[in-house]
Scaffold this motif. Sequence first.
Motif, mmCIF file in Angstrom:
data_model
loop_
_atom_site.group_PDB
_atom_site.id
_atom_site.type_symbol
_atom_site.label_atom_id
_atom_site.label_comp_id
_atom_site.label_asym_id
_atom_site.label_seq_id
_atom_site.Cartn_x
_atom_site.Cartn_y
_atom_site.Cartn_z
ATOM 1 N N SER A 47 0.818 -1.202 0.000
ATOM 2 C CA SER A 47 0.000 0.000 0.000
ATOM 3 C C SER A 47 0.856 1.258 0.000
ATOM 4 O O SER A 47 1.857 1.360 0.717
ATOM 5 C CB SER A 47 -0.910 0.012 1.233
ATOM 6 N N LEU A 48 0.444 2.213 -0.804
ATOM 7 C CA LEU A 48 1.104 3.516 -0.853
ATOM 8 C C LEU A 48 0.270 4.572 -0.125
ATOM 9 O O LEU A 48 0.537 5.770 -0.223
ATOM 10 C CB LEU A 48 1.315 3.941 -2.308
ATOM 11 N N GLY A 49 -0.765 4.112 0.587
ATOM 12 C CA GLY A 49 -1.663 5.044 1.255
ATOM 13 C C GLY A 49 -1.095 5.621 2.532
ATOM 14 O O GLY A 49 -0.182 5.068 3.141
ATOM 15 N N ASP A 50 -1.662 6.753 2.928
ATOM 16 C CA ASP A 50 -1.284 7.442 4.163
ATOM 17 C C ASP A 50 -2.548 7.553 5.018
ATOM 18 O O ASP A 50 -3.490 8.257 4.662
ATOM 19 C CB ASP A 50 -0.728 8.823 3.834
ATOM 20 N N PHE A 51 -2.555 6.864 6.144
ATOM 21 C CA PHE A 51 -3.742 6.821 6.994
ATOM 22 C C PHE A 51 -4.149 8.206 7.495
ATOM 23 O O PHE A 51 -5.307 8.446 7.835
ATOM 24 C CB PHE A 51 -3.487 5.882 8.178
ATOM 25 N N ASP A 52 -3.207 9.141 7.530
ATOM 26 C CA ASP A 52 -3.502 10.482 8.031
ATOM 27 C C ASP A 52 -4.127 11.377 6.959
ATOM 28 O O ASP A 52 -4.549 12.489 7.266
ATOM 29 C CB ASP A 52 -2.225 11.139 8.563
ATOM 30 N N LYS A 53 -4.183 10.897 5.722
ATOM 31 C CA LYS A 53 -4.823 11.655 4.650
ATOM 32 C C LYS A 53 -6.252 11.147 4.440
ATOM 33 O O LYS A 53 -6.544 9.987 4.698
ATOM 34 C CB LYS A 53 -4.032 11.522 3.351
ATOM 35 N N LYS A 54 -7.114 12.040 3.978
ATOM 36 C CA LYS A 54 -8.512 11.688 3.774
ATOM 37 C C LYS A 54 -8.840 11.611 2.284
ATOM 38 O O LYS A 54 -8.270 12.318 1.463
ATOM 39 C CB LYS A 54 -9.433 12.732 4.431
ATOM 40 N N ILE A 55 -9.748 10.706 1.984
ATOM 41 C CA ILE A 55 -10.278 10.607 0.622
ATOM 42 C C ILE A 55 -11.798 10.681 0.708
ATOM 43 O O ILE A 55 -12.390 10.380 1.740
ATOM 44 C CB ILE A 55 -9.863 9.293 -0.070
ATOM 45 N N PHE B 14 -13.159 8.975 4.112
ATOM 46 C CA PHE B 14 -12.408 7.886 4.745
ATOM 47 C C PHE B 14 -10.941 8.297 4.858
ATOM 48 O O PHE B 14 -10.451 9.113 4.075
ATOM 49 C CB PHE B 14 -12.431 6.609 3.891
ATOM 50 N N PRO B 15 -10.216 7.666 5.808
ATOM 51 C CA PRO B 15 -8.753 7.764 5.744
ATOM 52 C C PRO B 15 -8.249 6.876 4.594
ATOM 53 O O PRO B 15 -8.896 5.886 4.254
ATOM 54 C CB PRO B 15 -8.298 7.226 7.101
ATOM 55 N N GLU B 16 -7.165 7.246 3.994
ATOM 56 C CA GLU B 16 -6.597 6.397 2.945
ATOM 57 C C GLU B 16 -6.252 5.028 3.522
ATOM 58 O O GLU B 16 -5.943 4.895 4.713
ATOM 59 C CB GLU B 16 -5.317 7.026 2.379
ATOM 60 N N ASN B 17 -6.297 4.030 2.687
ATOM 61 C CA ASN B 17 -5.888 2.696 3.131
ATOM 62 C C ASN B 17 -4.367 2.595 3.149
ATOM 63 O O ASN B 17 -3.690 2.925 2.161
ATOM 64 C CB ASN B 17 -6.436 1.617 2.198
ATOM 65 N N ASP B 18 -3.830 2.148 4.262
ATOM 66 C CA ASP B 18 -2.384 1.897 4.332
ATOM 67 C C ASP B 18 -2.086 0.452 4.731
ATOM 68 O O ASP B 18 -0.935 0.093 4.989
ATOM 69 C CB ASP B 18 -1.712 2.865 5.305
ATOM 70 N N LEU B 19 -3.119 -0.381 4.776
ATOM 71 C CA LEU B 19 -2.925 -1.791 5.125
ATOM 72 C C LEU B 19 -2.400 -2.565 3.925
ATOM 73 O O LEU B 19 -2.888 -2.401 2.801
ATOM 74 C CB LEU B 19 -4.237 -2.413 5.582
ATOM 75 N N ASP B 20 -1.428 -3.391 4.171
ATOM 76 C CA ASP B 20 -0.918 -4.298 3.123
ATOM 77 C C ASP B 20 -1.798 -5.550 3.136
ATOM 78 O O ASP B 20 -1.450 -6.588 3.700
ATOM 79 C CB ASP B 20 0.546 -4.658 3.389
ATOM 80 N N ILE B 21 -2.942 -5.426 2.532
ATOM 81 C CA ILE B 21 -3.923 -6.517 2.589
ATOM 82 C C ILE B 21 -3.446 -7.716 1.781
ATOM 83 O O ILE B 21 -2.632 -7.597 0.864
ATOM 84 C CB ILE B 21 -5.288 -6.055 2.057
ATOM 85 N N VAL B 22 -3.994 -8.873 2.105
ATOM 86 C CA VAL B 22 -3.673 -10.097 1.374
ATOM 87 C C VAL B 22 -4.401 -10.085 0.033
ATOM 88 O O VAL B 22 -5.595 -9.789 -0.037
ATOM 89 C CB VAL B 22 -4.088 -11.346 2.182
#
Length: 453
Positions: free
Chosen positions: A99-107, A119-127
Amino acid sequence: INFDEGMINETESQGEYGPYLQSQRREIYETYAKYLVAEGLAYPCFCTEEDLENQRKHQEKIKARLGYYGKYAVCRKIPIEKAAEKIKAGDSYILRLKSLGDFDKKIKINDLIKGEIEFPENDLDIVLIKNDGLPTYHFAHAVDDHLMRTTHVIRGDEWISSLPIHLQLFQALNFKFPKYAHFSPLMKIDENGTRRKLSKRKDPEAAVSYYHEKGIPKEAVKLYVMTVANSNFEMWLEQNPTKGISDFVFDFKKVSPSGSLFDFEKLLNISKNYISHLSKEEVYQELLTYTKEFDIEFFNILLKYPEYAQNIFNIEREQKKPRKDYVMYSTIKNEVWYMFDEYFSGNLNYIFDKVNDKKEISEILKTYLEKYYVFDHDETTWFEKIKELAISLGYADTKEYKLNPTQYKGSVADIAAVIRVALTTTNQTPNLYQIMKLLGEERVKERLEKFIK
């Protein structure tokens, strides 16, 4: 619903975008997974269940946000060459999104039902790919819906929190983001007065088979579902009584964003209204279909007297405001059983109302048969004779009785009720004159004389 795409059975499918079995799409998922790895947007993860559990406990201990992200995504730091060596060595692994997301940024994402949601951006490296080689829902959703040309994704709002993940996946794969509509679950008030989600495990009405077994017409169920789905449907239907569901333009903006309350009584009201507008032939055919499966005895009786049964169903039907006794097909027998001699026998339970003295009842019926009953009378003359009978026995017409109730035994309505109950056992029936015409002179006399004796 006639499905034109997907699996027909365990081995056959139809449609232009197959294969439709996930296990047969393995190579497709692998192709897109390799693309993400090549772009530096996915990587193999060798963490064991024990590793992940220890990490979760550590996050809980320090009150950190749970999940595989940032500094906690330890396998994203493994060089690709070393990862390749571990795979060749037979180490078990899964594939994760980098993930290239930043949890502190909003979308902001627009949902067709909920509107704009932040939402906050996704920063989880999901399966993405599990260790059995098959994709997770998130990855399969992105790949399958893109390849199958899906434009609208309609699903329950338990998935709404996944939107940032799905947006990120579609962007990483260079796919066009579809439109989403998240429905809130159908709610109900339970026996404790608590509002809760309609449950497949707890609530029989959550299954389609429940309505089939009850004998609620499928068209009535569809109409009810539309009133739940779109708040303007009922008004539209009132304004367009000759049109059907297929003519209605569904509008996501008219869907309740908070979830509708399941109203069984409203469904039954729609059901009886729908049945009341069917022809006698349609009621007969639908009831035949129902009873053949659920009440074979009644089915055989209906089959034995088709014209007679249809005439029963036609009582007070062909008029501006048709009678609405039939709530669902499973209850029709309870409404008409007394019209069939097969059921009108043995020790019957007569439910008399105001006039309940057996001697008085016998006198009313005897006098009626001897002096006032003529089968060929039209309805107006028939009722005039009922009034004459009432007056001769110390009862009054309705108007006079209301003016001087203490001077009479009762009203003409009480006399009619006695005749009605003697013929049917109940005071809750459709038009008595039409019932007597259908029963015929011989059976009317037989039933009244039987009670007198």
